[in-house]
Design an enzyme around this catalytic site. Structure first.
Site, PDB file in Angstrom:
ATOM      1  N   TYR A  31       0.821  -1.212   0.000  1.00  0.00           N
ATOM      2  CA  TYR A  31       0.000   0.000   0.000  1.00  0.00           C
ATOM      3  C   TYR A  31       0.848   1.253   0.000  1.00  0.00           C
ATOM      4  O   TYR A  31       2.071   1.195   0.177  1.00  0.00           O
ATOM      5  CB  TYR A  31      -0.943  -0.006   1.212  1.00  0.00           C
ATOM      6  CG  TYR A  31      -0.256   0.320   2.532  1.00  0.00           C
ATOM      7  CD1 TYR A  31       0.577  -0.606   3.159  1.00  0.00           C
ATOM      8  CD2 TYR A  31      -0.424   1.569   3.136  1.00  0.00           C
ATOM      9  CE1 TYR A  31       1.210  -0.295   4.349  1.00  0.00           C
ATOM     10  CE2 TYR A  31       0.208   1.872   4.330  1.00  0.00           C
ATOM     11  CZ  TYR A  31       1.020   0.944   4.936  1.00  0.00           C
ATOM     12  OH  TYR A  31       1.657   1.254   6.108  1.00  0.00           O
ATOM     13  N   ARG A  50       7.551   3.633  -5.301  1.00  0.00           N
ATOM     14  CA  ARG A  50       7.753   2.747  -4.144  1.00  0.00           C
ATOM     15  C   ARG A  50       6.697   1.635  -4.127  1.00  0.00           C
ATOM     16  O   ARG A  50       7.007   0.484  -3.788  1.00  0.00           O
ATOM     17  CB  ARG A  50       7.730   3.535  -2.826  1.00  0.00           C
ATOM     18  CG  ARG A  50       8.079   2.645  -1.625  1.00  0.00           C
ATOM     19  CD  ARG A  50       8.256   3.442  -0.339  1.00  0.00           C
ATOM     20  NE  ARG A  50       7.005   4.055   0.092  1.00  0.00           N
ATOM     21  CZ  ARG A  50       6.894   4.862   1.131  1.00  0.00           C
ATOM     22  NH1 ARG A  50       7.961   5.170   1.857  1.00  0.00           N
ATOM     23  NH2 ARG A  50       5.738   5.375   1.455  1.00  0.00           N
ATOM     24  N   ARG A  98      -9.407 -19.512  -0.488  1.00  0.00           N
ATOM     25  CA  ARG A  98      -8.258 -19.399   0.415  1.00  0.00           C
ATOM     26  C   ARG A  98      -7.289 -20.580   0.284  1.00  0.00           C
ATOM     27  O   ARG A  98      -7.664 -21.737   0.530  1.00  0.00           O
ATOM     28  CB  ARG A  98      -8.743 -19.275   1.861  1.00  0.00           C
ATOM     29  CG  ARG A  98      -7.638 -18.879   2.817  1.00  0.00           C
ATOM     30  CD  ARG A  98      -8.150 -18.723   4.238  1.00  0.00           C
ATOM     31  NE  ARG A  98      -7.065 -18.295   5.110  1.00  0.00           N
ATOM     32  CZ  ARG A  98      -6.137 -19.114   5.586  1.00  0.00           C
ATOM     33  NH1 ARG A  98      -6.160 -20.389   5.288  1.00  0.00           N
ATOM     34  NH2 ARG A  98      -5.170 -18.638   6.351  1.00  0.00           N
ATOM     35  N   HIS A 100      -2.704 -20.817   0.551  1.00  0.00           N
ATOM     36  CA  HIS A 100      -1.533 -19.955   0.734  1.00  0.00           C
ATOM     37  C   HIS A 100      -0.803 -19.634  -0.566  1.00  0.00           C
ATOM     38  O   HIS A 100      -0.427 -18.499  -0.800  1.00  0.00           O
ATOM     39  CB  HIS A 100      -0.542 -20.580   1.726  1.00  0.00           C
ATOM     40  CG  HIS A 100      -0.985 -20.474   3.154  1.00  0.00           C
ATOM     41  ND1 HIS A 100      -2.162 -21.015   3.606  1.00  0.00           N
ATOM     42  CD2 HIS A 100      -0.409 -19.888   4.226  1.00  0.00           C
ATOM     43  CE1 HIS A 100      -2.296 -20.763   4.888  1.00  0.00           C
ATOM     44  NE2 HIS A 100      -1.246 -20.076   5.299  1.00  0.00           N
ATOM     45  N   LYS A 144       6.501  -1.966   1.844  1.00  0.00           N
ATOM     46  CA  LYS A 144       5.351  -1.351   2.514  1.00  0.00           C
ATOM     47  C   LYS A 144       4.179  -2.328   2.429  1.00  0.00           C
ATOM     48  O   LYS A 144       3.257  -2.169   1.625  1.00  0.00           O
ATOM     49  CB  LYS A 144       5.018   0.017   1.903  1.00  0.00           C
ATOM     50  CG  LYS A 144       4.228   0.918   2.847  1.00  0.00           C
ATOM     51  CD  LYS A 144       4.310   2.352   2.407  1.00  0.00           C
ATOM     52  CE  LYS A 144       3.291   3.243   3.089  1.00  0.00           C
ATOM     53  NZ  LYS A 144       3.452   3.422   4.528  1.00  0.00           N
ATOM     54  N   GLU A 176      13.304   2.673  13.414  1.00  0.00           N
ATOM     55  CA  GLU A 176      12.373   3.713  12.975  1.00  0.00           C
ATOM     56  C   GLU A 176      11.161   3.690  13.893  1.00  0.00           C
ATOM     57  O   GLU A 176      11.117   2.916  14.850  1.00  0.00           O
ATOM     58  CB  GLU A 176      11.960   3.490  11.518  1.00  0.00           C
ATOM     59  CG  GLU A 176      11.247   2.156  11.299  1.00  0.00           C
ATOM     60  CD  GLU A 176      10.821   1.908   9.858  1.00  0.00           C
ATOM     61  OE1 GLU A 176      10.615   2.884   9.107  1.00  0.00           O
ATOM     62  OE2 GLU A 176      10.674   0.732   9.491  1.00  0.00           O
ATOM     63  N   LEU A 200      11.518   1.114   6.525  1.00  0.00           N
ATOM     64  CA  LEU A 200      10.852   1.571   5.313  1.00  0.00           C
ATOM     65  C   LEU A 200      11.542   2.868   4.897  1.00  0.00           C
ATOM     66  O   LEU A 200      11.658   3.797   5.712  1.00  0.00           O
ATOM     67  CB  LEU A 200       9.366   1.828   5.552  1.00  0.00           C
ATOM     68  CG  LEU A 200       8.668   2.224   4.252  1.00  0.00           C
ATOM     69  CD1 LEU A 200       8.399   1.003   3.388  1.00  0.00           C
ATOM     70  CD2 LEU A 200       7.393   2.977   4.510  1.00  0.00           C
TER      71      LEU A 200
END
Ligand code: PLP
Length: 276
Positions: A31, A50, A98, A100, A144, A176, A200
């Site tokens: 995201y 990014r 579902r 994996h 991210k 961070e 990040l």
């Protein structure tokens, strides 16, 4: 508020994401958060690059080109009639029963367009308190990713102690914040963790480090210990939503004079100029 899901603009409330959406079930996606100042997206290209790099890192195909994303974001802002806004962009590995391993389905794209939640000028003028917490995240923090559980738990533990942010410590070194980058200033030099897999690489971080260099402020991208932070002259954090924000207290330790110092004030003023 306005949202976007897989090609359609809709009111946020009307959106129902299928149960088998992989972002929802696995956090299998990446995201971005982009801020819009007076109708102009700030560093949008950098955020979308990014996003593309995060997608590549998890072997996810970008659903749209960067140029198409830019158009869709502009369209959303026009439709929502927002001038000061925050756009959230998420892409996931799509909708599939579902399992994996990767499904053979197209990726999903979600966006929301909301009025920006800016901090008050008073917050910038007084600075904030942070709590030191163990960095319990994985070894690919440069992505991210939607998997934010350790970040959320750290942020809440900090909030429970009356702190604005959790500053994370891994092997004795500050990495961070839970949703921000962290800096210490000592003898006029700005220190921050190098942009490797442990953090990040913030878009705001890159902009602020450039502003610092252009202002003749020395920057060292070096990891520093929590003791170094506690003994710093100044400390601050950066992010898209928090801009450049002074850290005046780390748990019970006062940093410097306990008020935003000259370096952080200069960097914030110059960052604001960059915004325009
Ligand atoms: N570090 C983490 C873990 C983050 O989640 C964020 C932003 O959300 C940042 C740093 C700051 O990045 P940016 O300046 O690109 O918003």
């Amino acid at each position: 508020t306005l949202a976007f899901f897989n090609g359609e603009f809709l009111p946020t409330d009307s959106l129902v994401i299928p149960i088998d959406e992989r972002g929802h079930q696995f956090g299998d996606g990446v995201y971005e958060v982009i801020k819009i100042y007076d109708g102009t997206p700030f560093l949008m290209r950098e955020h979308l690059v990014r996003l593309e790099n995060s997608a590549k890192a998890i072997r996810l195909e970008m659903p749209y080109s960067i140029e198409r994303f830019e158009e869709l974001i502009q369209e959303g802002l026009t439709r929502a009639q927002l001038r000061d806004a925050q756009v959230y962009v998420q892409i996931t590995r799509g909708i599939a029963t579902r399992l994996h391993s990767f499904p053979d389905v197209p990726p999903s794209t979600s966006m929301t367009f909301r009025p920006s939640k800016s901090l008050t000028e008073e917050t910038f003028n007084t600075g904030i308190k942070v709590a030191l917490l163990e960095d319990e995240r994985w070894y690919n923090c440069y992505i991210k990713s939607l998997n934010l559980l350790p970040n959320i738990l750290a942020k809440q533990a900090a909030a429970d102690r009356g702190c604005f942010e959790a500053v994370l410590v891994r092997d004795g070194y500050i990495t961070e914040g839970s949703s921000t980058n962290t800096y210490a200033v000592k003898d006029g030099v700005v220190y921050t963790h190098p942009a490797n897999k442990r953090i990040l690489n913030g878009i705001t971080r890159a902009a602020v480090l450039q502003v610092a260099q252009e202002s003749g402020i020395e920057v060292r991208e070096e990891a520093f210990t929590s003791e170094f932070l506690l003994a710093a002259d100044e400390a601050f954090l950066t992010s898209t939503t928090a801009e450049v924000l002074a850290i005046t207290h780390v748990d019970d330790t006062v940093i410097g004079t306990g008020t935003p110092g000259p370096v952080v004030r200069q960097l914030h003023a110059k960052f604001r100029k960059l915004i325009g």
